[in-house]
Design a protein around this motif. Sequence first.
Motif, PDB file in Angstrom:
ATOM      1  N   UNK A 136     -12.573  -7.931   0.714  1.00 42.89           N
ATOM      2  CA  UNK A 136     -13.350  -7.858   1.951  1.00 42.89           C
ATOM      3  C   UNK A 136     -12.459  -8.056   3.175  1.00 42.89           C
ATOM      4  N   UNK A 137     -11.515  -8.986   3.069  1.00 43.16           N
ATOM      5  CA  UNK A 137     -10.602  -9.234   4.191  1.00 43.16           C
ATOM      6  C   UNK A 137      -9.676  -8.038   4.422  1.00 43.16           C
ATOM      7  N   UNK A 138      -9.168  -7.453   3.344  1.00 39.54           N
ATOM      8  CA  UNK A 138      -8.279  -6.299   3.484  1.00 39.54           C
ATOM      9  C   UNK A 138      -9.018  -5.085   4.032  1.00 39.54           C
ATOM     10  N   UNK A 139     -10.288  -4.954   3.693  1.00 39.46           N
ATOM     11  CA  UNK A 139     -11.085  -3.843   4.211  1.00 39.46           C
ATOM     12  C   UNK A 139     -11.206  -3.910   5.730  1.00 39.46           C
ATOM     13  N   UNK A 140     -11.253  -5.128   6.275  1.00 41.88           N
ATOM     14  CA  UNK A 140     -11.292  -5.304   7.727  1.00 41.88           C
ATOM     15  C   UNK A 140      -9.947  -4.985   8.361  1.00 41.88           C
ATOM     16  N   UNK A 141      -8.863  -5.367   7.685  1.00 42.43           N
ATOM     17  CA  UNK A 141      -7.518  -5.165   8.238  1.00 42.43           C
ATOM     18  C   UNK A 141      -7.041  -3.726   8.069  1.00 42.43           C
ATOM     19  N   UNK A 142      -7.494  -3.064   6.987  1.00 43.63           N
ATOM     20  CA  UNK A 142      -7.061  -1.693   6.704  1.00 43.63           C
ATOM     21  C   UNK A 142      -8.302  -0.818   6.481  1.00 43.63           C
ATOM     22  N   UNK A 143      -9.027  -0.475   7.537  1.00 43.07           N
ATOM     23  CA  UNK A 143     -10.312   0.229   7.394  1.00 43.07           C
ATOM     24  C   UNK A 143     -10.193   1.635   6.798  1.00 43.07           C
ATOM     25  N   UNK A 144      -9.018   2.211   6.775  1.00 44.26           N
ATOM     26  CA  UNK A 144      -8.859   3.552   6.225  1.00 44.26           C
ATOM     27  C   UNK A 144      -8.657   3.540   4.709  1.00 44.26           C
ATOM     28  N   UNK A 145      -8.532   2.340   4.121  1.00 45.71           N
ATOM     29  CA  UNK A 145      -8.331   2.204   2.677  1.00 45.71           C
ATOM     30  C   UNK A 145      -9.567   1.560   2.049  1.00 45.71           C
ATOM     31  N   UNK A 146      -9.697   1.757   0.752  1.00 48.77           N
ATOM     32  CA  UNK A 146     -10.756   1.099  -0.024  1.00 48.77           C
ATOM     33  C   UNK A 146     -10.124   0.082  -0.966  1.00 48.77           C
ATOM     34  N   UNK A 147     -10.803  -1.047  -1.140  1.00 49.53           N
ATOM     35  CA  UNK A 147     -10.265  -2.116  -1.987  1.00 49.53           C
ATOM     36  C   UNK A 147     -11.319  -2.557  -3.005  1.00 49.53           C
ATOM     37  N   UNK A 179      -5.769   8.020 -12.008  1.00 48.30           N
ATOM     38  CA  UNK A 179      -7.039   7.611 -11.395  1.00 48.30           C
ATOM     39  C   UNK A 179      -8.222   8.217 -12.147  1.00 48.30           C
ATOM     40  N   UNK A 180      -8.105   9.483 -12.492  1.00 49.52           N
ATOM     41  CA  UNK A 180      -9.212  10.161 -13.170  1.00 49.52           C
ATOM     42  C   UNK A 180      -9.445   9.582 -14.561  1.00 49.52           C
ATOM     43  N   UNK A 181      -8.359   9.296 -15.273  1.00 48.64           N
ATOM     44  CA  UNK A 181      -8.466   8.700 -16.607  1.00 48.64           C
ATOM     45  C   UNK A 181      -9.098   7.307 -16.511  1.00 48.64           C
ATOM     46  N   UNK A 182      -8.652   6.530 -15.526  1.00 49.03           N
ATOM     47  CA  UNK A 182      -9.173   5.175 -15.344  1.00 49.03           C
ATOM     48  C   UNK A 182     -10.674   5.195 -15.051  1.00 49.03           C
ATOM     49  N   UNK A 183     -11.093   6.012 -14.103  1.00 45.53           N
ATOM     50  CA  UNK A 183     -12.513   6.071 -13.728  1.00 45.53           C
ATOM     51  C   UNK A 183     -13.372   6.515 -14.913  1.00 45.53           C
ATOM     52  N   UNK A 184     -12.879   7.491 -15.671  1.00 47.72           N
ATOM     53  CA  UNK A 184     -13.629   7.974 -16.823  1.00 47.72           C
ATOM     54  C   UNK A 184     -13.730   6.904 -17.905  1.00 47.72           C
ATOM     55  N   UNK A 185     -12.630   6.182 -18.146  1.00 55.63           N
ATOM     56  CA  UNK A 185     -12.630   5.113 -19.152  1.00 55.63           C
ATOM     57  C   UNK A 185     -13.606   4.008 -18.765  1.00 55.63           C
ATOM     58  N   UNK A 192       0.837  -1.202   0.000  1.00 48.75           N
ATOM     59  CA  UNK A 192       0.000   0.000   0.000  1.00 48.75           C
ATOM     60  C   UNK A 192       0.871   1.250   0.000  1.00 48.75           C
ATOM     61  N   UNK A 193       1.899   1.246   0.831  1.00 43.74           N
ATOM     62  CA  UNK A 193       2.792   2.408   0.896  1.00 43.74           C
ATOM     63  C   UNK A 193       3.514   2.630  -0.425  1.00 43.74           C
ATOM     64  N   UNK A 194       3.995   1.548  -1.043  1.00 42.12           N
ATOM     65  CA  UNK A 194       4.717   1.666  -2.310  1.00 42.12           C
ATOM     66  C   UNK A 194       3.817   2.209  -3.415  1.00 42.12           C
ATOM     67  N   UNK A 195       2.616   1.640  -3.530  1.00 45.04           N
ATOM     68  CA  UNK A 195       1.733   2.030  -4.622  1.00 45.04           C
ATOM     69  C   UNK A 195       1.204   3.448  -4.423  1.00 45.04           C
ATOM     70  N   UNK A 196       0.966   3.827  -3.195  1.00 40.83           N
ATOM     71  CA  UNK A 196       0.421   5.149  -2.913  1.00 40.83           C
ATOM     72  C   UNK A 196       1.402   6.246  -3.359  1.00 40.83           C
ATOM     73  N   UNK A 197       2.673   5.959  -3.227  1.00 36.94           N
ATOM     74  CA  UNK A 197       3.694   6.945  -3.599  1.00 36.94           C
ATOM     75  C   UNK A 197       3.845   7.081  -5.111  1.00 36.94           C
ATOM     76  N   UNK A 198       3.538   6.014  -5.844  1.00 38.98           N
ATOM     77  CA  UNK A 198       3.869   6.001  -7.278  1.00 38.98           C
ATOM     78  C   UNK A 198       2.691   6.275  -8.204  1.00 38.98           C
ATOM     79  N   UNK A 230     -10.103   8.209  -5.628  1.00 41.05           N
ATOM     80  CA  UNK A 230      -9.541   8.606  -4.334  1.00 41.05           C
ATOM     81  C   UNK A 230      -8.179   7.951  -4.095  1.00 41.05           C
ATOM     82  N   UNK A 231      -7.292   8.716  -3.467  1.00 37.65           N
ATOM     83  CA  UNK A 231      -5.910   8.265  -3.272  1.00 37.65           C
ATOM     84  C   UNK A 231      -5.787   7.088  -2.312  1.00 37.65           C
ATOM     85  N   UNK A 232      -6.833   6.822  -1.539  1.00 39.04           N
ATOM     86  CA  UNK A 232      -6.770   5.700  -0.591  1.00 39.04           C
ATOM     87  C   UNK A 232      -7.513   4.466  -1.117  1.00 39.04           C
ATOM     88  N   UNK A 233      -7.719   4.399  -2.441  1.00 37.05           N
ATOM     89  CA  UNK A 233      -8.394   3.243  -3.043  1.00 37.05           C
ATOM     90  C   UNK A 233      -7.404   2.430  -3.863  1.00 37.05           C
TER      91      UNK A 233
END
Length: 530
Positions: free
Chosen positions: A119-130, A57-63, A45-51, A86-89
Motif C-alpha cells: 500500500x505504501x509503495x503504491x502511493x510512492x510509485x502510482x504507475x506500478x502495481x504491488x 508472468x503468464x505461467x505464474x498467473x495460470x498456475x 523496480x528497474x532491475x527486476x523489470x529488465x530481467x 502486466x509488466x508494471x506489476x
Amino acid sequence: MKVTQIPFKKTGFFSKTMIDYLEKKEEIQPFYNNFPDISGFHNQIEEKQKSYRLQSRLVLADALKKQYKGFKTSEKTKENIALLKQQNTFTITTGHQLNLFTGPLYFLYKIISAVNLCEELSEKFPEQNFVPVYWMATEDHDFDEINYFNFNGKKVQWNREDGGAVGRFSTEGLQDVYEVFSSHLGNSRNAEFIKKLFSEAYLEHANLAKATRFIANELFAEYGLVIVDGDDTDLKELFAPFVKDELENETSFKEVFKTIDELEKNYKIQVNPREINLFYLGNDFRERIIFEDGLYKVNNTKITFSKTDILKEVAENPKAFSPNVIMRPLYQEVILPNLCYLGGGGEMAYWLELKGYFNKVAIPFPILLLRNSVQVVSEKQEKKLNRLDISLEELFLNQFDLLSKKVVENSEIKVNFDEKIQFLENQFSELQKVAIKTDISFKNAVKAQERKQIKGLENLQKRLLKAEKKRQKDLVDRITLLQNDILPNQSLEERQRNFSEYYLEYGSLFIESVKMSLKPLSLEFTVITL
C-alpha cells in the motif's frame, strides 16, 4: 489504541547482524543489494523489470488460478493475480512454514507487513502495481517444528507419523486436535469464529497445504493477499534450468562458500551449503541428492541416476526436485516478479549469504526487509507498568537487570558503586604513571591491587543488591509477574503465543489494529496498547 515505536536495538532481542544491517554498517554492505527505503525500491523496480520475462508472468498467473481452484477468492485477490501478467506489476513476498493453526503470532505480522508495504509503495510509485505474496513452505519436512501451537501457555499438538513434504500431509487425525482445542475456547462470538476457522480448514481440506491456504485466505483475502504453493509442476518447469546447473556444476555450493568466507569475519553464519542443495521429492519422502561414485543418489533410498538420467528426470518430472534452504530463495525470485523479501532476523541472516550466488546466475538479489515485530500490551498491563515506573524500553531489559535497576531506584540507600569504581580506576591510573618509572614487579603489584579493590567493590555491590531485593520482595514479585505475563518465557510473545488468544478477546479488531499500526519502512519495533 496507542502505538509506540522502539528501536530494534533497544529490545535486546535482535542479533548484531540485524542491527548492523539496519544501521547500514560498512562491514555488512557487500552482502545485500538495495536497502529497504524508497530510493532502494526505485532501483529494484528497474532491475527486476529488465530481467523478468513476460512468459514467466503468464505461467505464474495460470498456475495461481489452478492453485485457487475450489477456494472462495476475493475480488481483490483475483484482481492481483490478473495484474501479475502486466509488466508494471511486482510482488512483495513473505514466507512461513505450515504451522498448525498459523503457529506463532508473527505469522500475522509478516503478512500484514507485506500488505502494508504494498500500500505504501503504491502511493510512492502510482504507475506500478504491488501485490502482497505469502509463500507457503509446503516442501519443508521438519514436522516437529510445525505440529503444534501454544494457547494460554499450553501446547496444542498434532501427533502423526512424519515423512515427506508437509504440504502433502493428510489432515486425517486433526478432528481429535479440534475437539481438545475447542473445549478451551468457550462459546463467545469470537470463540465460534475460531472454531469454525479451524474446523473448516483442517476437517474439510484434504492436506496441510490446502488447509493453510484456507486459513490465510480467510484472514487476509480482503487485502488481496496472493498465496503461492511452490510444490507445483508448472512453476518448477520455470526453475528447471537452475536445477540442471546445480546438478552439473554445484554452483550454489561454490558461490555461497565464497560469501561465507567473507561474512564470517564479522558475523555468525546461519546455514552452510551442501555440495548439491536439492532434495528429491516423493509422495512420502524428501531426501537429499548426493553425487557419489559417479552417480546421483537419493539419500536413504535405493534410487540412483546417471548424469544423463537425472537431467532427463529434471526435464520430465521437475516437480520431484525440491530446493533446500540455500536454493529456495532463488526459486522464489525466479518465478515471481519480486522486489523484496520480508522476514525475521534468522531468515535475513541466511539471505545475506546468497548475494554472490544470485549474481553468478544473473538473477536480481531482492531487497531484504526485517519484518515488523509487535508487542501487545493491554491497558491493564500499561497501568501496572506506570505504577511500577517501568518504561516500555525498560520492559525489554533482561529480568535480572530490570529488577536490579528498579530495586536500586526504590532503595533508601543511595550508594553509587559505579562512581566509586570510576574513582578507584582514576586513582590507580595515577599510580600506573608512577609504576612505569619503576620496575615490572611494582607495575604488576599496582595492577593486581587495582583488580582486587574493584572486585571487592563489585562484590559489595552484589551483596547490597541481594539484600535490597530481599527487603523489597513485594516489588520484585510484582515486576517479575508482570514482565513474565507480557514476555512469556522471557521471550518476545510473538514467538510464543498464537493469534487465537488475542482474537478470542478482541475479535477482528485485533487484526485491524495491527494493520493500522505497522509501518514496514520505519525499521522500528512496535508496541500496541489495546
